[in-house]
Design a protein around this motif. Structure first.
Motif, PDB file in Angstrom:
ATOM      1  N   GLU A  65     -23.533  10.696 -43.936  1.00 21.10           N
ATOM      2  CA  GLU A  65     -23.395   9.614 -42.958  1.00 21.10           C
ATOM      3  C   GLU A  65     -24.762   9.273 -42.360  1.00 21.10           C
ATOM      4  OE1 GLU A  65     -21.542  10.762 -39.297  1.00 21.10           O
ATOM      5  OE2 GLU A  65     -21.148   8.711 -38.669  1.00 21.10           O
ATOM      6  N   ARG A  68     -26.964   7.493 -44.896  1.00 19.75           N
ATOM      7  CA  ARG A  68     -26.521   6.110 -45.091  1.00 19.75           C
ATOM      8  C   ARG A  68     -26.992   5.236 -43.937  1.00 19.75           C
ATOM      9  NH1 ARG A  68     -20.765   5.556 -43.567  1.00 19.75           N
ATOM     10  NH2 ARG A  68     -21.841   5.665 -41.569  1.00 19.75           N
ATOM     11  N   ASP A  69     -26.861   5.753 -42.707  1.00 15.00           N
ATOM     12  CA  ASP A  69     -27.259   4.957 -41.540  1.00 15.00           C
ATOM     13  C   ASP A  69     -28.773   4.758 -41.478  1.00 15.00           C
ATOM     14  OD1 ASP A  69     -24.659   4.614 -40.856  1.00 15.00           O
ATOM     15  OD2 ASP A  69     -24.611   6.175 -39.321  1.00 15.00           O
ATOM     16  N   GLN A  76     -23.979   3.185 -34.669  1.00 15.44           N
ATOM     17  CA  GLN A  76     -23.363   2.815 -33.403  1.00 15.44           C
ATOM     18  C   GLN A  76     -23.596   3.903 -32.366  1.00 15.44           C
ATOM     19  OE1 GLN A  76     -21.487   2.827 -36.457  1.00 15.44           O
ATOM     20  NE2 GLN A  76     -22.508   0.850 -36.660  1.00 15.44           N
ATOM     21  N   ASP A  79     -21.616   7.417 -32.145  1.00 14.31           N
ATOM     22  CA  ASP A  79     -20.886   7.658 -33.398  1.00 14.31           C
ATOM     23  C   ASP A  79     -21.239   9.012 -34.025  1.00 14.31           C
ATOM     24  OD1 ASP A  79     -23.331   7.177 -34.540  1.00 14.31           O
ATOM     25  OD2 ASP A  79     -22.667   5.537 -35.831  1.00 14.31           O
ATOM     26  N   ASP A 480     -17.002   4.453 -42.119  1.00 16.30           N
ATOM     27  CA  ASP A 480     -17.962   4.147 -41.060  1.00 16.30           C
ATOM     28  C   ASP A 480     -17.250   3.696 -39.785  1.00 16.30           C
ATOM     29  OD1 ASP A 480     -20.191   3.886 -39.586  1.00 16.30           O
ATOM     30  OD2 ASP A 480     -21.104   2.262 -40.748  1.00 16.30           O
TER      31      ASP A 480
HETATM   32 MG    MG Z   1     -21.147   4.682 -37.622  1.00 16.48          MG
END
Ligand code: MG
Length: 712
Positions: A65, A68-69, A76, A79, A480
């Motif tokens: 994650e 990817r971000d 966010q 998150d 996501d």
């Molecule tokens: Mg997110």
């Protein structure tokens, strides 16, 4: 005082090119063995997503994650995306620079990086001119059970460097002290600095190396300036200081030593080292000791830990996971060396090695950390693996040498080679056997990922998914969206509202889900205590009961909330329940709700045996549970019709009955449960698709997972 110059140590007989070739060979072996899993699973469509096998460790989705971000350039607030962890950064870097897809990179990173263990292992042996011992040891260590389990293909986690980095520290400490190479004193300390970003284990090993070097110096090398110099630099890396400052100090001090060469007297060096040790103590470098004593190494599962601020007694995850504790010695040995006899040989070989090459004692901290497994849990075994493998290898070579004495000159070379070959193979065998049989499935199946992918496309990134923590990381990766709990955030207090939601009736479940989400997003935060304060309720039981009232007004909606209810949650539903069936005031478990899921095992006349002493009467009137025959209240049969829609046929049998039975025909599965479980949000929405349309909207319904949107 001038130190007496020692005769220069001869450099190794093996040319560096040959050594490098052997290293590549060992690396290729380690990578090759890790492809066995890939070959076993390729072709299973359910394990493939985006044209690549999926990963097999839940925590991996956390780092995925983050990566990817990082690549997306946004995430966010709240998150929990780990956009600054080294593994996520490294992954994003590889995806950007290599011609492979994201899925391919995260699948094979552990394969390629974990196999780097052969590098410090072989360097370690080369310091003592034991390259062949290093090579054979690298073959054994790189695939030893516990190391393999945590660096196999698809095991996308920080483990891939957890052993490599500390072993680098050990290696380069050995190197400078053995060859008295003043110019590269800084390498091992720099590995400590960078290693600390990756994993705290490096600090333990660094401190251990420091302590052992100090003792070693006091015993054998009191007049050797290089020891003083190295220790003064190493201890800087162990201090609680800003990383940039540490690196600057390390380099500066190394340059200073190089400038003065041998002109600094031991007296001055001793003063300097003493000053550094004082700084270490003053700067709180010993903090690690406190952490060790308080940490997972020493403490067992703490039951009902009342953390500061927690007014309630929550049920803790540690109570359901019992990894720590007494490990049978055979298991411990199997993890480190493949077998008990293998471990005995390894320990014997390691002792012989450090007896022959005293300085190799610097590796002792890793062995000790590995043997902590006997007390702290199996995951620590990996630290001992490389040294035990080198030990085994050394033992084999020693015995081969010894055997030569009994053989005629002509046959000696052959006998030596044959014995070494057979010995190494014997060490490899149990590990290889484990690898071939270790068919770990991927975390999710394609069917489930399809659901999550679809959900992510329909929902907003700010929306929440309410589900059990096991699915938190994968959901954040594939959809996501935000989650309340995940593989790292699952204390009793955050699990409680989710467990409560899934276990309560639909009204209470909906209210609690909305409360939990809105209070999680509140800048001031606050859990149950804050909610009760805001609703002016002092009694927790009264407050929780009030949620079942349709008149209860939940906080204003700021985003959508979805329930993700996968089929696989059925098997852990009783565990999920434990977190909310607890009396929050006393911490005692209340009467456990009854829940049993079983498939027909045998036909017994008028009954069907569902296993574990649960029998179902074919006329759907009674069940036998624990030797007692109980009348069925309601029997529900669910099945999919021609249009793949779930249908229910409900039969009210005996209104006084306390047992409910659901036969999920297409799954060939019976659920036997009490009213609480039957009426729970999870069972009603997942197993029966019997939802209150005022509260929920069915978003995605598949046989593998169901998603509902909360309407209020
Ligand atoms: Mg997110």
């Amino acid at each position: 005082m001038k130190t007496v110059a020692k005769p220069p140590l001869k450099s190794s007989d093996m040319p560096f090119g040959v050594f490098l070739f052997l290293m590549l060979l060992a690396y290729a072996f380690s990578v090759g063995i890790r492809l066995i899993w890939v070959f076993q699973f390729s072709g299973f469509e359910q394990f493939v997503w985006n044209g690549e096998l999926m990963i097999n460790t839940n925590d991996g989705y956390y780092f995925a994650e983050g990566a990817r971000d990082i690549l997306n350039g946004f995430h966010q607030p709240n998150d929990l995306s780990p956009i600054s962890t080294p593994l996520s950064l490294l992954t994003a870097f590889f995806v950007k620079t290599l011609p492979f897809s994201f899925e391919t990179v995260i699948l094979y990173m552990s394969t390629c990086i974990g196999s780097l263990l052969v590098v410090p292992m072989m360097l370690f042996a080369r310091v003592f001119q034991e390259e062949w011992v290093g090579f054979s040891g690298a073959l054994i260590g790189s695939i030893a059970v516990s190391y393999y389990n945590r660096t196999m293909t698809g095991y996308f986690d920080t483990d891939m460097l957890v052993v490599v980095l500390p072993l680098m520290v050990v290696c380069f400490s050995l190197y400078v002290l053995h060859f008295e190479n003043q110019k590269v004193l800084f390498i091992a300390p720099l590995f400590v600095c960078f290693g600390l970003l990756w994993h705290p284990a490096v600090l333990h090993v660094g401190n251990g190396v420091f302590a052992i070097t100090l003792v070693y110096m006091l015993l054998f090398e009191r007049k050797n300036p290089i020891f003083y110099q190295f220790l003064s630099i190493l201890i800087i890396s162990l201090m609680t200081l800003d990383m940039g400052l540490k690196i600057a100090l390390i380099i500066a001090l190394n340059l200073l030593f190089v400038y003065f060469k041998e002109r600094l007297e031991v007296k001055i060096l001793l003063t300097l080292l003493f000053t550094c040790i004082v700084a270490y103590v003053v700067l709180g470098g010993y903090g690690w000791l406190m952490i060790v004593f308080k940490s997972e190494y020493f403490t067992r599962a703490v039951i009902n830990d009342i953390a500061s601020g927690n007014t309630f007694n929550y049920f803790e995850v540690l109570n359901t996971v019992r990894e720590a504790g007494n490990i049978p010695f055979e298991t411990f040995a199997h993890r480190i060396s493949g077998s008990t006899i293998g471990l005995i040989i390894s320990v014997a070989g390691y002792l012989l090695f450090v007896y022959r090459y005293k300085l190799a004692l610097l590796s002792l901290p890793m062995v000790i950390l590995g043997f902590f497994a006997l007390r702290g849990g199996l995951r620590f075994t990996v630290f001992a693996v490389p040294l035990m493998a080198l030990g085994a290898s050394f033992f084999i070579f020693m015995v081969a040498k010894y055997i030569q004495n009994f053989i005629t000159k002509e046959a000696q070379k052959v006998a030596y080679g044959v014995f070494v070959g057979v010995g190494v193979m014997a060490m490899l065998y149990p590990n290889l056997q484990h690898i071939v049989n270790y068919k770990v499935p991927t975390v999710f199946m394609k069917n489930e990922v399809q659901t999550l992918d679809l959900l992510g496309k329909q929902a907003q990134r700010e929306d929440y998914v309410v589900t059990w923590w096991d699915y938190g990381y994968p959901i954040r990766y594939y959809s996501d969206m935000k989650t309340l709990i995940d593989g790292g955030k699952h204390s009793g207090s955050v699990n409680f509202p989710v467990s409560f939601s899934l276990l309560s009736d639909q009204v209470a479940g909906a209210n609690m889900a909305r409360l939990a989400v809105e209070y999680t997003e509140k800048p001031s935060g606050g859990g149950l205590v804050q909610m009760m304060q805001d609703y002016g309720e002092k009694n927790v039981t009264t407050f929780l009961n009030s949620l079942s009232n349709k008149q209860f007004s939940p906080p204003a909606k700021t985003r959508d909330v979805y329930f993700y209810l996968p089929d696989r949650m059925l098997s852990i539903f009783p565990t999920v329940a434990l977190f909310s069936t607890i009396d929050l005031k006393t911490g005692n478990q209340q009467k456990k709700p009854f829940f049993y899921a079983g498939s027909p095992m045998a036909d017994v006349g008028d009954k069907v045996d569902l296993g574990n002493g649960v029998l179902f009467f074919k006329d759907a009137t009674k069940v036998v549970v624990g030797g007692q025959t109980l009348p069925i209240n309601t029997f529900v049969l669910t099945s999919y019709d021609a249009n793949k829609k779930l249908t229910r046929s409900v039969k009210h049998v005996d209104i006084s009955g306390s047992v409910f039975v659901i036969f999920m025909k297409d799954y060939n599965r019976f659920l036997v449960l009490d009213y609480t479980m039957f009426n729970s949000l999870f069972i009603q929405l997942y197993a029966l698709e019997n939802y209150d349309p005022e509260l929920f909207e069915a978003t995605i319904l598949t046989p593998y997972a169901k998603v509902y949107r909360l309407k209020r």
